[in-house]
Each structure stands twice: as C-alpha cells, then as structure tokens.
Scaffold this motif. Structure first.
Motif, PDB file in Angstrom:
ATOM      1  N   VAL A   1      35.129 -38.915   8.853  1.00 36.29           N
ATOM      2  CA  VAL A   1      36.407 -40.141   8.658  1.00 36.29           C
ATOM      3  C   VAL A   1      35.281 -41.312   7.568  1.00 36.29           C
ATOM      4  O   VAL A   1      34.011 -41.147   7.016  1.00 36.29           O
ATOM      5  CB  VAL A   1      35.668 -41.117   9.772  1.00 36.29           C
ATOM      6  N   CYS A   2      36.345 -41.994   7.176  1.00 34.02           N
ATOM      7  CA  CYS A   2      35.981 -43.002   5.838  1.00 34.02           C
ATOM      8  C   CYS A   2      34.722 -43.900   6.880  1.00 34.02           C
ATOM      9  O   CYS A   2      34.907 -44.189   7.754  1.00 34.02           O
ATOM     10  CB  CYS A   2      37.644 -43.202   5.501  1.00 34.02           C
ATOM     11  N   SER A   3      33.837 -43.864   5.834  1.00 33.31           N
ATOM     12  CA  SER A   3      32.535 -44.985   5.857  1.00 33.31           C
ATOM     13  C   SER A   3      33.075 -46.215   6.001  1.00 33.31           C
ATOM     14  O   SER A   3      32.082 -47.113   6.890  1.00 33.31           O
ATOM     15  CB  SER A   3      31.688 -44.699   4.581  1.00 33.31           C
ATOM     16  N   THR A   4      34.014 -46.802   5.180  1.00 34.73           N
ATOM     17  CA  THR A   4      34.782 -48.104   5.394  1.00 34.73           C
ATOM     18  C   THR A   4      35.232 -48.106   7.138  1.00 34.73           C
ATOM     19  O   THR A   4      35.685 -49.586   6.813  1.00 34.73           O
ATOM     20  CB  THR A   4      34.771 -48.332   4.017  1.00 34.73           C
ATOM     21  N   CYS A   5      36.441 -47.828   7.198  1.00 34.15           N
ATOM     22  CA  CYS A   5      36.973 -47.552   7.991  1.00 34.15           C
ATOM     23  C   CYS A   5      37.323 -47.099   8.683  1.00 34.15           C
ATOM     24  O   CYS A   5      38.227 -47.370   9.806  1.00 34.15           O
ATOM     25  CB  CYS A   5      38.556 -48.044   7.150  1.00 34.15           C
ATOM     26  N   ASP A   6      36.701 -45.970   9.070  1.00 34.01           N
ATOM     27  CA  ASP A   6      36.664 -44.833   9.893  1.00 34.01           C
ATOM     28  C   ASP A   6      37.859 -44.011  10.362  1.00 34.01           C
ATOM     29  O   ASP A   6      38.077 -43.312  11.469  1.00 34.01           O
ATOM     30  CB  ASP A   6      36.736 -46.004  11.542  1.00 34.01           C
TER      31      ASP A   6
ATOM     32  N   VAL B   1      34.196 -42.346   1.401  1.00 32.60           N
ATOM     33  CA  VAL B   1      35.576 -43.063   1.117  1.00 32.60           C
ATOM     34  C   VAL B   1      37.370 -42.482   1.217  1.00 32.60           C
ATOM     35  O   VAL B   1      37.172 -41.898   0.305  1.00 32.60           O
ATOM     36  CB  VAL B   1      35.456 -43.660   0.654  1.00 32.60           C
ATOM     37  N   CYS B   2      38.057 -42.931   1.885  1.00 34.24           N
ATOM     38  CA  CYS B   2      39.252 -42.511   1.801  1.00 34.24           C
ATOM     39  C   CYS B   2      40.040 -44.066   1.035  1.00 34.24           C
ATOM     40  O   CYS B   2      39.449 -44.585   0.963  1.00 34.24           O
ATOM     41  CB  CYS B   2      39.902 -43.256   3.467  1.00 34.24           C
ATOM     42  N   GLY B   3      41.295 -42.574   0.508  1.00 33.16           N
ATOM     43  CA  GLY B   3      41.804 -43.613  -1.030  1.00 33.16           C
ATOM     44  C   GLY B   3      42.897 -44.571  -0.643  1.00 33.16           C
ATOM     45  O   GLY B   3      42.827 -45.551  -1.555  1.00 33.16           O
ATOM     46  N   ARG B   4      42.914 -44.862   0.440  1.00 35.43           N
ATOM     47  CA  ARG B   4      43.456 -46.053   0.712  1.00 35.43           C
ATOM     48  C   ARG B   4      42.447 -47.209   0.866  1.00 35.43           C
ATOM     49  O   ARG B   4      42.926 -48.287   0.046  1.00 35.43           O
ATOM     50  CB  ARG B   4      43.936 -46.084   2.655  1.00 35.43           C
ATOM     51  N   CYS B   5      41.109 -46.786   0.998  1.00 36.15           N
ATOM     52  CA  CYS B   5      40.155 -47.616   1.346  1.00 36.15           C
ATOM     53  C   CYS B   5      40.009 -48.682  -0.379  1.00 36.15           C
ATOM     54  O   CYS B   5      39.318 -49.144  -1.160  1.00 36.15           O
ATOM     55  CB  CYS B   5      38.811 -47.812   1.220  1.00 36.15           C
ATOM     56  N   TRP B   6      39.701 -47.140  -0.872  1.00 37.74           N
ATOM     57  CA  TRP B   6      39.135 -47.308  -2.794  1.00 37.74           C
ATOM     58  C   TRP B   6      39.881 -48.240  -3.733  1.00 37.74           C
ATOM     59  O   TRP B   6      40.000 -48.600  -4.351  1.00 37.74           O
ATOM     60  CB  TRP B   6      39.877 -46.438  -3.004  1.00 37.74           C
TER      61      TRP B   6
HETATM   62 ZN    ZN Z   1      39.003 -46.001   4.469  1.00 34.00          ZN
END
Ligand code: ZN
Length: 234
Positions: free
Chosen positions: A19-24, A34-39
């Motif tokens: 999972v994404c470390s910043t939004c799960d 980290v997912c593309g959306r968070c980036w």
């Molecule tokens: Zn994310």
C-alpha cells in the motif's frame, strides 16, 4: 526472514498487497512506496514572487549559491516528510528516482540550472555512508543525471568530519557545526576551475550545509554553484 521466491512473493503480494506509505491506497503495478496520486498531490513549492524573494533572502544573500530550486514543501506536508524519511532511512531507491526525475524537470526549463556542466550530491561522512549503505542525495543525483545526460560527480565533495545532528541547532549553531566539514574530493583538485555545478541535497532546511558546500566549490574555482533539493523549509 523467510525466502518466498517469485511465486511465493506474488502470493504474498496478493494476500497483503503493498500500500501507499502516505495514503494507504493499494499501489498499482509499477508504483513503489508512494502512489501516483500522492506524488501529484504533494505540496509543491509555489512559483510566486513572494516565495522567490523568501528564497533569495534566506539562501542566496551574501552566500556562494547563485540560484536555488526545490520541488516540495517539507514542513507543510506530512506526506513529503514521510517520503523523505523512506528515502533516508528505509533505502527507498524508487523515491530517490522519482525525486530526481522531478528535479530534472525543473532544471530542464531553467536556463541557468540547465547550463550546469556537472551534478554533485551533498556527501555523507564515509562512516555514516557505511552505516546507511548509501547516500540518499546520490540516489537523487544519479536519477537527475540519467534524465538530463549531465556529468555525475558523486565524489566531487567529501565530508571530512562527522557533524553533530543539525536538528536541535539554531541557524547560527548549524553554521558553526558545519564549518570546515567539507573538502574537494582528491581527484578533483583544480579540475573544477570555471565549472558550473549543480549541488543536490534531499532536504534544505536552514541551508547551512548546502551553503558550506557551495563555499568550498567556489574556493576551488567553480564559476557558478546552483542548488536543488527534493524538499525545502522556507
Ligand atoms: Zn498515496
């Protein structure tokens, strides 16, 4: 640790998808940490006049640095801090690569930064590097140089002495702490005469480290020194 093998890993990922470390959110194939959306959602350094003036006052006035650029705001966005933390302490190479690509994009459209002939990371002390296994800033510069086809000089600067952690020091304390900590790498004596160098760090906070590095480069003949970082505190 159990060695699962390729099939085992695939099953493990199926049951416990990364999972994404910043939004799960569950990461897509090709996404790491980290997912593309968070980036694309991380708080960017604003390109406003006010902000440019702040940067000039804090980092460029009476200093050896000729220009500075950064991509994300460190203090304002918890997720940026999390990404930097993963790069620094968890060996998240993929984060370094993405930071490098994003810095490269900014450099490519800036006439002065794009004119730099070489890119160098802020060095770690050899003991610290051994302990960590890598220099996080070098992961970023490797990526920048691959993107822009610029000379990579990871040994341009060396760190001569271990400095006490900067976190608890004020600006003046940091400046004193870092003074005399860097030198030009032994293979580069005299060879940077007239060169434009882009210096890169993961995060710039008070700027004391990058200013001291720039000072050493100028002292050794660099014509212009620019600085870039993944994140900044202003
Ligand atoms: Zn994310």
């Amino acid at each position: 640790m159990v060695v699962l093998g390729r099939v085992g890993n695939a099953i493990f990922d199926f049951i416990y998808p990364p999972v994404c470390s910043t939004c799960d959110r569950v990461l897509d194939r090709g996404e790491n940490y980290v997912c593309g959306r968070c980036w694309s959602d991380f708080e960017r350094v604003p390109a406003t006049e006010t902000f440019t003036q702040l940067i000039e006052q804090k980092f460029l006035a009476n200093e050896a640095i000729d220009g500075l650029t950064s991509v994300f705001l460190f203090e304002q966005d918890r997720r940026v801090r999390e990404a930097v933390h993963l790069l620094k302490y968890a060996g998240a190479e993929a984060i370094g690569r993405t930071f490098g690509k994003m810095i490269a994009r900014v450099v490519a459209v800036n006439e002065k930064l794009a004119a730099c002939e070489a890119v160098a990371p802020v060095p770690l002390h050899p003991a610290r590097r051994r302990e960590r296994g890598y220099n996080q800033s070098e992961l970023i510069t490797t990526s920048i140089c691959a993107e822009l086809a610029v000379r990579h000089l990871p040994g341009l600067l060396i760190r001569k002495r271990q400095t006490q952690t900067q976190t608890l020091l004020d600006a003046e304390g940091r400046r004193k702490n870092i003074s005399g900590a860097f030198a030009i790498g032994k293979d580069f004596g005299g060879s940077i005469e007239g060169m434009r160098v882009l210096l890169v760090d993961d995060v710039i906070t008070t700027g004391s480290t990058i200013k001291e590095c720039a000072r050493v480069l100028k002292e050794n003949g660099a014509l212009e020194v620019y600085a870039a970082s993944a994140a900044i505190t202003v």
